[in-house]
Design a protein around this motif. Structure first.
Motif, short mmCIF file in Angstrom:
data_model
loop_
_atom_site.label_atom_id
_atom_site.label_comp_id
_atom_site.label_asym_id
_atom_site.label_seq_id
_atom_site.Cartn_x
_atom_site.Cartn_y
_atom_site.Cartn_z
N LEU A 191 0.83 -1.21 0.00
CA LEU A 191 0.00 0.00 0.00
C LEU A 191 0.87 1.26 0.00
O LEU A 191 0.54 2.25 -0.67
N ALA A 192 1.98 1.21 0.75
CA ALA A 192 2.90 2.35 0.75
C ALA A 192 3.47 2.59 -0.64
O ALA A 192 3.55 3.75 -1.10
N ILE A 193 3.86 1.52 -1.33
CA ILE A 193 4.40 1.66 -2.68
C ILE A 193 3.32 2.10 -3.66
O ILE A 193 3.59 2.85 -4.60
N PHE A 194 2.07 1.67 -3.43
CA PHE A 194 0.94 2.17 -4.21
C PHE A 194 0.86 3.70 -4.10
O PHE A 194 0.66 4.40 -5.10
N ALA A 204 1.86 9.05 -6.56
CA ALA A 204 2.51 10.37 -6.53
C ALA A 204 3.33 10.61 -7.78
O ALA A 204 3.35 11.73 -8.32
N GLU A 205 3.99 9.57 -8.29
CA GLU A 205 4.84 9.74 -9.47
C GLU A 205 4.02 10.07 -10.70
O GLU A 205 4.37 10.96 -11.48
N LEU A 206 2.89 9.37 -10.90
CA LEU A 206 2.18 9.44 -12.17
C LEU A 206 0.92 10.29 -12.15
O LEU A 206 0.36 10.57 -13.21
N MET A 207 0.45 10.71 -10.97
CA MET A 207 -0.84 11.40 -10.91
C MET A 207 -0.83 12.75 -11.63
O MET A 207 -1.88 13.26 -12.01
N GLY A 260 1.88 -2.87 -5.93
CA GLY A 260 1.47 -1.53 -5.51
C GLY A 260 1.67 -0.52 -6.61
O GLY A 260 0.79 0.35 -6.85
N PHE A 261 2.79 -0.61 -7.32
CA PHE A 261 3.04 0.30 -8.45
C PHE A 261 2.06 0.05 -9.59
O PHE A 261 1.54 0.98 -10.20
N MET A 262 1.79 -1.23 -9.87
CA MET A 262 0.89 -1.56 -10.97
C MET A 262 -0.52 -1.05 -10.68
O MET A 262 -1.17 -0.44 -11.54
N VAL A 263 -1.00 -1.27 -9.45
CA VAL A 263 -2.36 -0.88 -9.09
C VAL A 263 -2.50 0.64 -9.03
O VAL A 263 -3.59 1.17 -9.23
N SER A 264 -1.40 1.35 -8.79
CA SER A 264 -1.47 2.81 -8.76
C SER A 264 -1.92 3.36 -10.10
O SER A 264 -2.58 4.41 -10.17
N ASN A 265 -1.60 2.65 -11.19
CA ASN A 265 -2.07 3.05 -12.52
C ASN A 265 -3.57 2.85 -12.67
O ASN A 265 -4.26 3.62 -13.33
N VAL A 266 -4.09 1.77 -12.05
CA VAL A 266 -5.49 1.43 -12.21
C VAL A 266 -6.40 2.32 -11.37
O VAL A 266 -7.41 2.83 -11.84
N PHE A 267 -6.03 2.51 -10.10
CA PHE A 267 -6.89 3.24 -9.18
C PHE A 267 -6.30 4.57 -8.71
O PHE A 267 -7.03 5.55 -8.57
N GLY A 268 -4.99 4.59 -8.46
CA GLY A 268 -4.38 5.78 -7.89
C GLY A 268 -4.49 7.00 -8.78
O GLY A 268 -4.97 8.07 -8.36
N VAL A 269 -4.05 6.87 -10.03
CA VAL A 269 -4.06 8.01 -10.95
C VAL A 269 -5.49 8.47 -11.26
O VAL A 269 -5.78 9.68 -11.19
N PRO A 270 -6.43 7.54 -11.60
CA PRO A 270 -7.80 8.01 -11.83
C PRO A 270 -8.43 8.67 -10.60
O PRO A 270 -9.12 9.69 -10.73
N VAL A 330 0.53 7.83 2.91
CA VAL A 330 1.86 7.34 3.29
C VAL A 330 2.03 7.41 4.81
O VAL A 330 2.60 6.50 5.43
N PHE A 331 1.50 8.46 5.44
CA PHE A 331 1.59 8.60 6.89
C PHE A 331 0.83 7.48 7.60
O PHE A 331 1.30 6.93 8.60
N ILE A 332 -0.35 7.12 7.09
CA ILE A 332 -1.11 6.01 7.67
C ILE A 332 -0.31 4.71 7.58
O ILE A 332 -0.25 3.92 8.54
#
Length: 384
Positions: free
Chosen positions: A10-13, A18-21, A137-147, A169-171
């Motif tokens: 989750l932290a890496i997500f 943050a990188e791609l948003m 975590g990195f892969m899923v960040s593309n699916v849910f994090g960026v949108p 990240v703090f959590i």
């Protein structure tokens, strides 16, 4: 699988988001900082360059001084929270650039230690699965994090998106303080073995191909939002769902290539690059047609980033996969990621139009294909 491994994922997500948003909030940031869309795209590049710089340097330091995993990871995550949180309050573009570089460096250290920690927490036979959860975590960040970051930007502004990443990240940090057990550092680095790999021309050829593939993918992805809105005439409320399709395509493609990469890395790269070239060409020529634009986004998602398992299989086949070998390869990948985004932004800022980023991606994809075709023509099973 221990709960703490999923928290590391989750932290890496969060760090991947943050990188791609930035790609999902081009127009907002352009207006907020009074800069061009191309300069906004450069913010992805600066983060990637931070990862590039931090990966090998921090990996060497961690191994050289046997840095304790728990303490070092918690400090890095704490620093990330502070710096990322500060980014939500800045009003100067140059300050934001500096923050993106620093957070990229911290991201590299967090990723390296999260992988090492996850594998140290489980038995040997479970280590690949633990590492895959963290990388997921990195892969899923593309699916849910960026949108999701794009939707939050549309409703409450970009500062809220940046701030919520810091909060997430703090959590994770608070959970890790409670759950992560004390752990010793890794074994001292054996530079003699690493140097052998760095003297191997096949290793650097593999790195060059990886760089070009990621450059092609992110020259396009970084500017999907303005292309979809201003050229394909989608409304901004639809764009997050198109980005989600791209992320889902990444995951599906990764699942396919992950199963085949060990035995068929050359075939995956040749076929994948041909599909990527056709997709980028189709999007560059016909993105004004919405159905073609969506199909192109999906196939770019299926064929670009998901070639990563094949890239890693190639590296393993030509070099001893030590920590520095992997760290340098990761850095080269981030050169491609940041470089592709930067070149696309330069083309747009120079007045060549939004489609120029797609043409840059196409050129890089063709160069990547040319770099692997000699192996296909010779019918070689190996990459040396």
């Amino acid at each position: 699988m221990p709960l703490v491994v999923y928290i590391l994922g989750l932290a890496i997500f969060s760090l991947g988001t943050a990188e791609l948003m930035v790609a999902g909030m081009m127009s907002t940031l352009s207006d907020a900082f009074d800069i061009t869309v191309g300069e906004v795209g450069h913010l992805i590049s600066y983060y990637a360059f931070g990862v590039m710089l931090g990966g090998p340097v921090l990996t060497y330091v961690f191994l050289k001084f046997k840095a304790p995993y728990r303490t070092t990871l918690l400090w890095l995550l704490g620093l990330y929270v502070i710096v990322q949180g500060f980014s939500a309050f800045v009003s100067d573009y140059n300050v934001l650039v500096a923050i993106r570089i620093v957070t990229g460096i911290l991201c590299a250290g967090c990723l390296s230690l999260s992988l090492a920690t996850s594998m140290a927490l489980v038995p040997v036979e479970s280590r690949p699965r633990a590492a895959s959860i963290v990388i997921a975590g990195f892969m899923v960040s593309n699916v849910f994090g960026v949108p999701l970051a794009t939707i939050i930007d549309q409703q409450w502004g970009w500062r809220m998106s940046f701030g919520l990443v810091a909060i997430l990240v703090f959590i994770c940090l608070c959970a890790l303080v409670r759950l992560l057990p004390p752990m010793a550092g890794g074994s001292a680095i054996k530079m003699a073995e690493e140097i052998k790999a760095f003297k191997n021309k096949a290793y650097w050829k593999a790195c060059a191909t990886s760089c070009l593939i990621l450059g092609a993918s992110f020259a396009a992805f970084s500017y999907f939002v303005p292309v979809l809105v201003d050229v394909a005439d989608f409304n901004m409320q639809t764009v997050p769902f198109i980005l989600m399709l791209y992320g889902l395509a990444n995951i599906v493609g990764n699942m396919i290539t992950g199963r085949l990469a060990y035995r068929h890395s050359l075939a995956i790269m040749v076929v994948g690059l041909i599909v990527l070239i056709i997709s980028l060409l189709g999007m560059a020529l016909f993105t004004q047609y919405q159905s073609i634009a969506i199909l192109a986004v999906i196939f770019i998602g299926l064929s670009g980033v998901p070639m990563n398992p094949a890239m890693m299989a190639r590296i393993v086949s030509v070099a001893h996969p030590g920590p520095m070998v992997n760290a340098v390869h990761t850095s080269v990948i981030n050169i491609g990621l940041g470089g592709g985004s930067y070149l696309g932004g330069m083309a747009i800022s120079s007045g060549y139009g939004l489609r120029s980023a797609l043409w840059i991606g196409l050129i890089l994809a063709i160069l990547a294909l040319l770099s692997v075709l000699p192996y296909a023509r010779r019918g070689k099973q190996g990459w040396n």
